[in-house]
Design an enzyme around this catalytic site. Structure first.
Site, PDB file in Angstrom:
ATOM      1  N   LYS A 227       0.810  -1.218   0.000  1.00 20.53           N
ATOM      2  CA  LYS A 227       0.000   0.000   0.000  1.00 20.53           C
ATOM      3  C   LYS A 227       0.845   1.270   0.000  1.00 20.53           C
ATOM      4  O   LYS A 227       0.443   2.310   0.502  1.00 20.53           O
ATOM      5  CB  LYS A 227      -0.995  -0.014   1.157  1.00 20.53           C
ATOM      6  CG  LYS A 227      -1.989  -1.167   1.006  1.00 20.53           C
ATOM      7  CD  LYS A 227      -3.007  -1.253   2.086  1.00 20.53           C
ATOM      8  CE  LYS A 227      -3.931  -2.448   1.804  1.00 20.53           C
ATOM      9  NZ  LYS A 227      -4.898  -2.701   2.863  1.00 20.53           N
ATOM     10  N   ASP A 301      -9.983  -3.045  -2.239  1.00 19.27           N
ATOM     11  CA  ASP A 301      -9.356  -2.335  -1.129  1.00 19.27           C
ATOM     12  C   ASP A 301      -8.816  -1.024  -1.690  1.00 19.27           C
ATOM     13  O   ASP A 301      -7.812  -1.002  -2.397  1.00 19.27           O
ATOM     14  CB  ASP A 301      -8.223  -3.186  -0.554  1.00 19.27           C
ATOM     15  CG  ASP A 301      -7.600  -2.580   0.692  1.00 19.27           C
ATOM     16  OD1 ASP A 301      -7.705  -1.349   0.870  1.00 19.27           O
ATOM     17  OD2 ASP A 301      -6.992  -3.329   1.469  1.00 19.27           O
ATOM     18  N   HIS A 392     -14.535  21.684 -16.240  1.00 20.39           N
ATOM     19  CA  HIS A 392     -14.739  21.632 -14.794  1.00 20.39           C
ATOM     20  C   HIS A 392     -15.678  22.740 -14.325  1.00 20.39           C
ATOM     21  O   HIS A 392     -16.499  22.528 -13.430  1.00 20.39           O
ATOM     22  CB  HIS A 392     -13.391  21.723 -14.071  1.00 20.39           C
ATOM     23  CG  HIS A 392     -12.721  20.400 -13.905  1.00 20.39           C
ATOM     24  ND1 HIS A 392     -12.950  19.582 -12.819  1.00 20.39           N
ATOM     25  CD2 HIS A 392     -11.841  19.733 -14.697  1.00 20.39           C
ATOM     26  CE1 HIS A 392     -12.235  18.469 -12.939  1.00 20.39           C
ATOM     27  NE2 HIS A 392     -11.564  18.539 -14.076  1.00 20.39           N
TER      28      HIS A 392
END
Length: 400
Positions: A227, A301, A392
């Site tokens: 991770k 995950d 955006h």
């Protein structure tokens, strides 16, 4: 609270309620919500709205109190011509970022008009990296040689703990009296971090029991960089190493994206130089965006995005004016079985892709890579064309 107040407050802290008999019920969840509402004044009305029974959650969460709902959008169709993923796919993306789904949808339109993305999983490898402490470097080297000589027995000890994991190789790295190991496994359709942790513990205990010095070890020496991004995983692979690639005809690029291949390639050279200057783990645009949205939707995950976002873009401006574009994801950590993949909405999203259950993880990995490529093409084209900010402003502004 001021320091003085803390010193005089002798009230014992109140623990979050738990039911020792059965903590996975609607009643237990409601008790926890009431507990925290009383103490904070916050109302958890929407957190309390969920459609699945809490009995499904053991092994996925503790102190279950409700849900954090993330909006889900669909992008596509995305045509993929992979080894495992073949056909048109509608991609579920869970996000709160305006323009993200629209941007990926535009990239998917282009890829589909180009007869789809070629996608290939080229390597599988999940690691745990124990470290042994020896008296000196000579003993560390000798232990490494002993491990090579006894690899078959170590492999047998590791694989006795799992029906899916297979120990493929053990890398060795010596620092002073320390022998760092990098135990490399295949893990079937699971991401496999817990699987390989259990298997590696069994392997290390076998080494400790049978080696004459009975060397001490720690289960993690941290060179698997679980991770966390690392260069070793970019080179050696962690999870899946998957490539998505496409050749874009110049006329389709101009018609769909409003940019020409020559300018896009020039921008690629400039962008790549900037990534090099920054020491970036990714010389592309924003693979974390698509992966995170897809991970949340499908029960991955999400912390594995820290590793999975690393990527290498390689492009060519072809002699006929067409544009070859590829992205290689060297440490894509995904699963189609176990973990959060079996939960209610996550399983539905995997079923939407035809990817739930055993035998589907390579297909899902190819879909992930193809999705990332769609986002790379769309954002890069928006930067070249100059409509990145305006998009955006139009789609991504939401103020309370």
């Amino acid at each position: 609270m001021p320091k003085e107040s803390l010193q005089h407050d002798l009230t014992p802290p109140q623990k979050i309620p738990r039911d020792k008999q059965d903590d996975y019920t609607r009643e237990a969840a409601e008790q926890r919500r009431s507990f925290v509402e009383e103490r904070t004044g916050a109302l958890l009305h929407h957190v309390a709205q969920y459609s699945f029974p809490p009995e499904l959650l053991p092994g996925n969460i503790e102190n279950f109190s409700g849900v954090a709902q993330v909006p889900l959008g669909l992008a596509g169709p995305l045509r993929i011509a992979g080894e495992h993923a073949r056909g048109d796919f509608y991609i579920p993306m869970a996000t709160t970022e305006g323009t993200l789904v629209a941007s990926y949808n535009r990239g998917m339109r282009l890829l589909t008009e180009c007869n789809g993305v070629r996608a290939t999983v080229v390597k599988h490898s999940m690691q745990r990296s124990p470290v042994f402490e020896l008296k000196d470097a000579l003993e560390a080297r000798s232990l490494g040689e002993w491990i090579d000589d006894h690899f078959g027995d170590i492999k047998q000890a590791a694989e006795a703990t799992t029906s899916a994991g297979k120990l493929v190789s053990i890398g060795k790295y010596i620092v002073g009296p320390l022998l760092y190991l990098r135990c490399n496994y295949t893990t079937g359709d699971a991401a496999g971090q817990n699987m390989v942790g259990k298997a590696t513990l069994a392997a290390c205990l076998w080494v400790q029991e049978h080696h004459p010095h009975q060397p001490h070890f720690f289960l993690s020496g941290n060179i698997d960089t679980d991770k966390k991004h690392s260069q070793i995983n970019t080179l050696e692979t962690r999870g899946k190493r998957v490539v998505a690639e496409v050749t874009i005809p110049a006329d389709i690029l101009q018609r769909v994206m409003g940019v020409d291949a020559q300018t896009l390639f020039r921008m690629r050279q400039i962008s790549q130089t900037g990534a090099f200057m920054a020491g970036s783990s990714n010389n592309g645009a924003h693979s974390a965006n698509g992966l995170t949205a897809l991970f949340i939707a499908t029960g991955q995950d999400v912390a594995n995005v820290a590793e999975s976002q690393a990527a290498i873009v390689y492009a060519q401006l072809l002699a006929n004016g067409d544009y070859y574009w590829s992205i290689t994801i060297p440490s894509l950590v995904v699963a189609t079985y176990g973990g959060g993949t079996g939960l209610a909405t996550q399983r539905e999203c995997l079923n939407l892709l035809g990817c739930y259950g055993t035998g589907q993880v390579d297909k899902f990995a190819e879909i992930c890579a193809a999705t990332v490529l769609a986002g790379e093409i769309s954002l890069s084209s928006a930067i070249v064309r100059g409509d990145w900010v305006s998009s955006h402003d139009r789609l991504g502004r939401n103020r309370p």
